[in-house]
Scaffold this motif. Structure first.
Motif, PDB file in Angstrom:
ATOM      1  N   ALA A 177       5.577   2.653  20.474  1.00 32.75           N
ATOM      2  CA  ALA A 177       6.847   3.380  20.642  1.00 32.75           C
ATOM      3  C   ALA A 177       8.028   2.413  20.621  1.00 32.75           C
ATOM      4  CB  ALA A 177       6.830   4.166  21.949  1.00 32.75           C
ATOM      5  N   ARG A 178       7.888   1.263  21.298  1.00 29.96           N
ATOM      6  CA  ARG A 178       8.968   0.267  21.313  1.00 29.96           C
ATOM      7  C   ARG A 178       9.190  -0.305  19.923  1.00 29.96           C
ATOM      8  NH1 ARG A 178       8.316  -4.211  23.509  1.00 29.96           N
ATOM      9  NH2 ARG A 178      10.539  -4.656  23.703  1.00 29.96           N
ATOM     10  N   GLY A 225       3.564  -1.813  14.215  1.00 35.11           N
ATOM     11  CA  GLY A 225       3.575  -3.116  14.874  1.00 35.11           C
ATOM     12  C   GLY A 225       2.278  -3.883  14.766  1.00 35.11           C
ATOM     13  N   PHE A 226       1.253  -3.301  14.120  1.00 36.11           N
ATOM     14  CA  PHE A 226      -0.025  -3.970  13.930  1.00 36.11           C
ATOM     15  C   PHE A 226      -0.385  -3.909  12.444  1.00 36.11           C
ATOM     16  CE2 PHE A 226      -0.133  -2.146  18.233  1.00 36.11           C
ATOM     17  CZ  PHE A 226      -0.233  -3.330  18.969  1.00 36.11           C
ATOM     18  N   LYS A 227      -0.907  -5.020  11.911  1.00 37.17           N
ATOM     19  CA  LYS A 227      -1.084  -5.155  10.473  1.00 37.17           C
ATOM     20  C   LYS A 227      -1.933  -4.037   9.876  1.00 37.17           C
ATOM     21  CE  LYS A 227      -0.688 -10.198  10.666  1.00 37.17           C
ATOM     22  NZ  LYS A 227      -1.404 -11.499  10.492  1.00 37.17           N
ATOM     23  N   LYS A 228      -3.118  -3.793  10.459  1.00 35.47           N
ATOM     24  CA  LYS A 228      -4.021  -2.821   9.848  1.00 35.47           C
ATOM     25  C   LYS A 228      -3.564  -1.384  10.089  1.00 35.47           C
ATOM     26  CE  LYS A 228      -8.091  -5.686   9.434  1.00 35.47           C
ATOM     27  NZ  LYS A 228      -9.552  -5.831   9.628  1.00 35.47           N
ATOM     28  N   LEU A 229      -2.884  -1.129  11.191  1.00 36.35           N
ATOM     29  CA  LEU A 229      -2.317   0.211  11.391  1.00 36.35           C
ATOM     30  C   LEU A 229      -1.240   0.478  10.351  1.00 36.35           C
ATOM     31  CD1 LEU A 229      -1.914   1.016  15.198  1.00 36.35           C
ATOM     32  CD2 LEU A 229      -3.215   2.259  13.487  1.00 36.35           C
ATOM     33  N   ASN A 230      -0.379  -0.497  10.114  1.00 35.62           N
ATOM     34  CA  ASN A 230       0.669  -0.329   9.108  1.00 35.62           C
ATOM     35  C   ASN A 230       0.068  -0.157   7.710  1.00 35.62           C
ATOM     36  OD1 ASN A 230       2.785  -0.531  10.928  1.00 35.62           O
ATOM     37  ND2 ASN A 230       3.013  -2.729  10.670  1.00 35.62           N
ATOM     38  N   ARG A 231      -1.060  -0.833   7.468  1.00 33.07           N
ATOM     39  CA  ARG A 231      -1.657  -0.802   6.128  1.00 33.07           C
ATOM     40  C   ARG A 231      -2.321   0.537   5.822  1.00 33.07           C
ATOM     41  NH1 ARG A 231      -5.917  -5.328   5.410  1.00 33.07           N
ATOM     42  NH2 ARG A 231      -4.060  -6.522   6.004  1.00 33.07           N
ATOM     43  N   TYR A 232      -3.004   1.112   6.822  1.00 29.56           N
ATOM     44  CA  TYR A 232      -3.817   2.298   6.552  1.00 29.56           C
ATOM     45  C   TYR A 232      -3.219   3.601   7.081  1.00 29.56           C
ATOM     46  CZ  TYR A 232      -7.378  -1.150   5.346  1.00 29.56           C
ATOM     47  OH  TYR A 232      -8.053  -2.183   4.773  1.00 29.56           O
ATOM     48  N   LEU A 233      -2.389   3.517   8.120  1.00 30.58           N
ATOM     49  CA  LEU A 233      -1.843   4.732   8.718  1.00 30.58           C
ATOM     50  C   LEU A 233      -0.415   4.936   8.219  1.00 30.58           C
ATOM     51  CD1 LEU A 233      -2.513   7.040  10.632  1.00 30.58           C
ATOM     52  CD2 LEU A 233      -1.646   5.665  12.515  1.00 30.58           C
ATOM     53  N   ARG A 234      -0.284   5.585   7.068  1.00 35.60           N
ATOM     54  CA  ARG A 234       1.030   5.796   6.448  1.00 35.60           C
ATOM     55  C   ARG A 234       1.583   7.129   6.946  1.00 35.60           C
ATOM     56  NH1 ARG A 234      -2.239   4.096   1.879  1.00 35.60           N
ATOM     57  NH2 ARG A 234      -1.950   1.841   1.586  1.00 35.60           N
ATOM     58  N   THR A 235       2.295   7.055   8.056  1.00 29.89           N
ATOM     59  CA  THR A 235       2.755   8.255   8.758  1.00 29.89           C
ATOM     60  C   THR A 235       4.097   8.720   8.212  1.00 29.89           C
ATOM     61  OG1 THR A 235       1.684   7.349  10.723  1.00 29.89           O
ATOM     62  CG2 THR A 235       3.120   9.249  11.033  1.00 29.89           C
ATOM     63  N   GLU A 236       4.211  10.025   7.981  1.00 32.04           N
ATOM     64  CA  GLU A 236       5.430  10.625   7.469  1.00 32.04           C
ATOM     65  C   GLU A 236       6.009  11.596   8.493  1.00 32.04           C
ATOM     66  OE1 GLU A 236       4.377  12.380   3.761  1.00 32.04           O
ATOM     67  OE2 GLU A 236       4.245  10.454   2.710  1.00 32.04           O
ATOM     68  N   PRO A 237       7.273  11.974   8.338  1.00 31.86           N
ATOM     69  CA  PRO A 237       7.885  12.932   9.281  1.00 31.86           C
ATOM     70  C   PRO A 237       7.080  14.215   9.389  1.00 31.86           C
ATOM     71  CG  PRO A 237       9.579  11.935   7.901  1.00 31.86           C
ATOM     72  CD  PRO A 237       8.252  11.486   7.339  1.00 31.86           C
ATOM     73  N   GLY A 238       6.894  14.682  10.629  1.00 34.69           N
ATOM     74  CA  GLY A 238       6.190  15.931  10.868  1.00 34.69           C
ATOM     75  C   GLY A 238       4.701  15.773  11.107  1.00 34.69           C
TER      76      GLY A 238
END
Length: 455
Positions: free
Chosen positions: A201-202, A167-180
């Protein structure tokens, strides 16, 4: 019942016999079979003897295994070799053993629950069930040809990566989270960790099923905060029950979107990591939030487990294993130890050593975000988010989020306190003033000049 137990014993015998007949079967067995699958004590001893010899790189046959297990096993080893028809079918023997052993382990755990005298015994039996249910079928390994083929499949240009949205531009850009993955968000007390966690979370609950386990805030207060942010109604207005006609209209406007998010909030006080894991599996969550990790109770009652360092270390490791075994993404909040103030009265920015209780948090995490209030004297000061650790990217970078405490809102840009309804209305009004194409016919009553023409 007797037939199933006979099948289990037969499978145990065949797996051991295959390894004794042909030592090339040992690596095949060790990939898929665990010590727990050997329900007979004598068979388990032989299995462990073979595993120990393999680990030492020593030859494996009836003689070497007998030397390691003891002379008392001479007759049993002879019987095992005699009744095993061939080593060629070792993979099928392993499949049967794993299936029958898991079924028996589940039945034994169910019997323990039926015979339990208190909740602790039931909880221990449930933990056994959980370990069986999340047990992986074997070790995942690839040779280089398989690895390259898997690379082509995962990085096909036609397939868009589906990382967890924040939901935030720089978090989406740098934090590429995968399952687990296990993500920690650290912050000083009352700096907005819970508000940030509810916001992300929302956002994720649009496309994932999310569980929010709260150890210090009840469901009512969390709901108030989320509605405050979603409808842009001041939190004091909600707390004092002073919602007017406009606020009720805003609430009605956002209600469909609010209830459409696949998010559960759980009052988790007293829940252990095992309880969280069982609840998560029962509700099929893709992502879980834990607010916060230092409040999770110890898995046992011993004095050693109750010590703060040992308790938090054990729980962090358990959360890491849970994510790896199930593919559930875990986002855990962590308190940070407030440092001594500088001479000018300011608080220094946090570092990884600021995470409270244990360094195990840093070791287990796939990513750590550290939150810091830009101006400690202002409640609504901007929050600085630092990437303390990103296992698959560059750490150390920071970015700024704007915070509005009254509206319980974080944003990339300063919040103009515009309601969702007002935003939509403004967009609709702007669409009404779109430019007319050059060659399109203009109505007689059109009040403006065509672009490029003069009156």
């Amino acid at each position: 019942m007797a037939d199933r137990r006979d099948a289990l014993l037969s499978a145990q015998t065949s797996v051991l016999g295959a390894m004794l007949i042909d030592s090339r079967c040992v690596p095949v067995v060790m990939e898929t079979i665990k010590e727990d699958y050997f329900t007979a004590g004598q068979y388990r001893t032989i299995f462990n003897a073979i595993r120990a010899l393999a680990g030492e790189g020593r030859p494996i046959d009836a003689v070497t295994v007998l030397d390691r297990a003891g002379k008392a096993y001479a007759d049993l080893l002879g019987q095992i070799i005699t009744v095993t028809p061939t080593a060629a079918n070792v993979r099928e023997y392993c499949r049967i053993l794993r299936s029958e052993a898991r079924l028996q382990l589940l039945k034994d755990a169910a019997s323990e629950m039926l015979d339990a005298d208190d909740e602790d015994e039931i909880r221990a039996a449930l933990d056994k069930v959980n370990r069986v249910m999340v047990d992986k079928p074997g070790i995942r390994a690839m040779n280089m040809a398989q690895a390259l083929e898997d690379f082509y499949r995962r990085h096909d240009p036609e397939v868009k990566p589906d990382f967890l949205p924040w939901g935030f531009k720089k978090l989406n850009r740098y934090l590429r989270t995968e399952p687990g993955d296990l993500i920690y968000v650290g912050g000083y007390p009352s700096d907005g960790k819970t508000t940030l966690a509810l916001t992300t979370a929302r956002e994720q609950a649009k496309t994932r099923k999310v569980g929010f386990f709260s150890y210090e805030t009840n469901c009512g207060k969390l709901t108030d905060a989320m509605i405050c942010a979603a409808a842009q109604i001041g939190l004091p207005t909600i707390q004092l029950n002073k919602l007017g006609a406009n606020e009720w209209d805003e609430l009605a406007y956002i209600s469909a979107d609010f209830t459409g998010r696949n998010l559960d909030i759980i009052e988790a006080a007293g829940m252990t990591v095992t309880d969280i894991r069982l609840y998560t599996m029962a509700h099929h969550y893709d992502v879980i939030y834990i607010d916060y990790v230092q409040l999770i109770p110890a898995p046992g009652k011993s004095a050693w487990e109750q010590q703060d360092f040992n308790r938090v270390s054990a729980n962090s490791r358990a959360l890491k294993l849970f994510g790896l075994q199930t593919g559930v993404t875990v986002v855990a909040l962590s308190q940070m130890t407030r440092p001594q103030r500088n001479k000018d009265g300011t608080i220094p920015p946090p570092s990884m050593s600021s995470l409270r209780s244990t360094g195990q948090i840093e070791q287990d995490a796939d990513a750590v975000l550290l939150m810091f209030r830009e101006d400690q004297k202002k409640k609504d000061a901007n929050r600085i988010i630092t990437f303390g650790k990103i296992k698959t990217g560059a750490s150390g970078g920071s970015f700024k989020l704007h915070f509005d405490g009254e509206m319980q809102t974080f944003s990339d840009e300063p919040n103009e306190r515009k309601s969702k309804r007002a935003e939509v209305q403004q967009q609709q009004q702007m669409q009404e003033f779109r430019e007319v194409p050059r060659n399109a016919p203009v109505p007689d009553d059109f009040p403006f000049e065509r672009k490029g023409e003069t009156a």
